[in-house]
Design a protein around this motif. Structure first.
Motif, mmCIF file in Angstrom:
data_model
loop_
_atom_site.group_PDB
_atom_site.id
_atom_site.type_symbol
_atom_site.label_atom_id
_atom_site.label_comp_id
_atom_site.label_asym_id
_atom_site.label_seq_id
_atom_site.Cartn_x
_atom_site.Cartn_y
_atom_site.Cartn_z
ATOM 1 N N SER A 125 3.341 -1.565 4.813
ATOM 2 C CA SER A 125 2.005 -1.636 4.224
ATOM 3 C C SER A 125 1.028 -2.296 5.187
ATOM 4 O O SER A 125 1.305 -3.365 5.729
ATOM 5 C CB SER A 125 2.040 -2.436 2.926
ATOM 6 N N ALA A 128 -0.274 -5.566 2.877
ATOM 7 C CA ALA A 128 0.565 -6.458 2.058
ATOM 8 C C ALA A 128 0.526 -7.896 2.576
ATOM 9 O O ALA A 128 0.631 -8.147 3.768
ATOM 10 C CB ALA A 128 1.999 -5.949 2.046
ATOM 11 N N HIS A 131 4.531 -9.219 0.209
ATOM 12 C CA HIS A 131 5.878 -8.677 0.444
ATOM 13 C C HIS A 131 5.987 -8.132 1.860
ATOM 14 O O HIS A 131 4.974 -7.875 2.521
ATOM 15 C CB HIS A 131 6.224 -7.581 -0.579
ATOM 16 N N ASP A 147 13.770 -5.011 3.096
ATOM 17 C CA ASP A 147 13.011 -6.261 3.089
ATOM 18 C C ASP A 147 13.154 -6.960 4.437
ATOM 19 O O ASP A 147 14.244 -7.374 4.809
ATOM 20 C CB ASP A 147 13.524 -7.162 1.963
ATOM 21 N N TRP A 169 2.349 3.725 2.169
ATOM 22 C CA TRP A 169 1.823 2.688 1.278
ATOM 23 C C TRP A 169 0.321 2.875 1.112
ATOM 24 O O TRP A 169 -0.368 3.289 2.048
ATOM 25 C CB TRP A 169 2.076 1.297 1.848
ATOM 26 N N HIS A 173 -3.751 -1.029 -2.617
ATOM 27 C CA HIS A 173 -2.900 -1.828 -3.521
ATOM 28 C C HIS A 173 -1.560 -2.038 -2.830
ATOM 29 O O HIS A 173 -0.844 -1.084 -2.578
ATOM 30 C CB HIS A 173 -2.691 -1.101 -4.845
ATOM 31 N N GLU A 174 -1.223 -3.299 -2.579
ATOM 32 C CA GLU A 174 -0.064 -3.532 -1.720
ATOM 33 C C GLU A 174 1.277 -3.137 -2.337
ATOM 34 O O GLU A 174 2.261 -3.000 -1.613
ATOM 35 C CB GLU A 174 -0.022 -4.984 -1.245
ATOM 36 N N TYR A 175 1.337 -2.951 -3.665
ATOM 37 C CA TYR A 175 2.619 -2.582 -4.279
ATOM 38 C C TYR A 175 2.731 -1.083 -4.578
ATOM 39 O O TYR A 175 3.719 -0.626 -5.131
ATOM 40 C CB TYR A 175 2.840 -3.370 -5.573
ATOM 41 N N ASP A 190 4.914 1.988 -8.329
ATOM 42 C CA ASP A 190 4.587 0.569 -8.232
ATOM 43 C C ASP A 190 5.929 -0.123 -8.048
ATOM 44 O O ASP A 190 6.753 -0.133 -8.972
ATOM 45 C CB ASP A 190 3.901 0.077 -9.511
ATOM 46 N N VAL A 191 6.159 -0.667 -6.870
ATOM 47 C CA VAL A 191 7.515 -1.152 -6.562
ATOM 48 C C VAL A 191 7.891 -2.411 -7.338
ATOM 49 O O VAL A 191 9.037 -2.834 -7.311
ATOM 50 C CB VAL A 191 7.698 -1.400 -5.046
ATOM 51 N N ARG A 192 6.938 -2.981 -8.099
ATOM 52 C CA ARG A 192 7.292 -4.145 -8.928
ATOM 53 C C ARG A 192 7.896 -3.721 -10.252
ATOM 54 O O ARG A 192 8.536 -4.519 -10.934
ATOM 55 C CB ARG A 192 6.040 -4.980 -9.226
#
Length: 374
Positions: A125, A128, A131, A147, A169, A173-175, A190-192
């Motif tokens: 990203s 980001a 994360h 990660d 990405w 929006h970073e997620y 949305d990776v969350r």
């Protein structure tokens, strides 16, 4: 400047690659250093700055991870990307089923992620802060998230049915992550979220399949092998092997129905195209056989075809500081496309010296100063 892009006769990029060039990336910090990745696994780092200060110059290769390097990729490098926040680190992924995190100063891998299948694409990203996830598209339908902080690749996004050819990405929006697959689908995640998937883009905007709700949404009637967000993240451009390019509203998922005509795309793998930045209107630069097609993003107009490569163009990258474009091809060359210089207008031509008879009487000065009348 973009409208006047032409192959620059005064600037060469040093030819190091002995095989096709698949991927290019220019670091976003200074816009000075460029990475390239080739079909033979070689990675080269170039300095784009004109250090000689001469009108004609060659962008020198500062170093390369060549065939003799102990950590060189065994097979074709498909994606290279700078770490978005500084030039001390860059990443590369390859058909040898690995993603490598490189320390730029030592040219040693700081970390290596291994996958079960070919790696087609990866992306970090650009925005980001909370994360350090690298999204990876591989031969598996599962999107992998690696990660950087923990060195693990435990996180997986499930939903595609075939290999994932492109990942990107959102720059807003970073997620939020967009993925494109050989199954014809583009998914936004949305990776969350536990379920992950926010939406699956539908080229018909829900019109065609009202009768049969089971029919899955598709973005293209072919493999989706390229994705690129506009700079503000409000729109997403996708390209597929159905020879179509589509522009989507990234918040509503709606197909904007901009018509770009036939966009020839025979690539069996990911296609790396680029978007301008800070231009009005914005442009898309799309590899098109041995040329690069330049489209206006929001009207779909084909502005020009940049010709200069001898073989298939695989990738292009835009340098926003100077509105320059670099392209890499199967012909082993990287070409620089630079705005044509404008002819300077001499200062001494004042309006008085221009012939007067061309002035429409309606536009002539009709006022008089009171001094003249007195």
């Amino acid at each position: 400047r973009v409208l006047s892009l032409e192959l620059n006769k005064d600037r060469d990029v040093e030819r190091i690659h002995g095989s096709g060039i698949n991927t290019l990336d220019i670091e976003p910090v200074e816009g000075r250093y460029m990475l390239s990745g080739g079909s033979d696994g070689v990675i080269v780092l170039y300095d784009l700055e004109n250090l000689s200060r001469k009108p004609s110059y060659t962008c020198k290769a500062l170093f390369s991870v060549g065939r003799s390097h102990p950590d060189v990729h065994k097979f074709s490098v498909e994606t290279v990307q700078w770490y978005p926040h500084d030039t001390g680190m860059f990443t590369s992924s390859s058909f040898d089923k690995t993603l490598k995190i490189w320390d730029t100063n030592t040219l040693q891998p700081a970390d290596i992620f291994h996958f079960e299948g070919t790696v087609y694409s990866h992306h970090m990203s650009p925005v980001a802060t909370k994360h350090c996830l690298i999204a990876v598209g591989t031969k598996s339908p599962k999107v992998q998230l690696c990660d950087l902080k923990s060195g693990s690749s435990s996180h997986i996004l499930q939903g595609h049915r075939q290999e994932v050819l492109a990942v990107s990405w959102s720059p807003r929006h970073e997620y939020v992550l967009a993925t494109g697959s050989a199954d014809g689908r583009v998914k936004l995640w949305d990776v969350r979220r536990a379920s992950g998937c926010l939406s699956t883009l539908d080229q018909y905007n829900g019109e065609k399949f009202k009768a049969s709700s089971e029919a899955a949404n598709t973005a293209h009637n072919g493999r989706v092998n390229g994705l690129c967000y506009t700079n503000d993240g409000l729109h997403l451009l996708t390209i597929g092997t159905d020879d179509r390019m589509r522009l989507w509203n990234s918040s509503t998922g709606e197909n904007t129905l901009v018509n770009y005509g036939k966009v020839c795309n025979e690539s069996r793998k990911g296609l790396k195209f680029a978007m301008s930045c800070g231009c009005n209107p914005e442009f898309a630069f799309v590899p098109y056989g041995s040329t690069i097609a330049v489209y206006t993003v929001f009207t779909g107009e084909l502005i020009t075809m940049l010709r200069g490569h001898y073989s298939t163009v695989n990738c292009c990258v835009f340098q926003p500081h100077f509105q320059e474009l670099y392209s890499g091809s199967k012909d082993c060359n990287i070409l620089a496309w630079i705005p044509a210089p404008r002819e300077p207008v001499p200062d001494d031509i004042s309006e008085k010296s221009l012939p007067q008879q061309h002035v429409n009487p309606a536009y002539e000065d009709a006022w008089s100063s009171s001094d003249d009348e007195g």
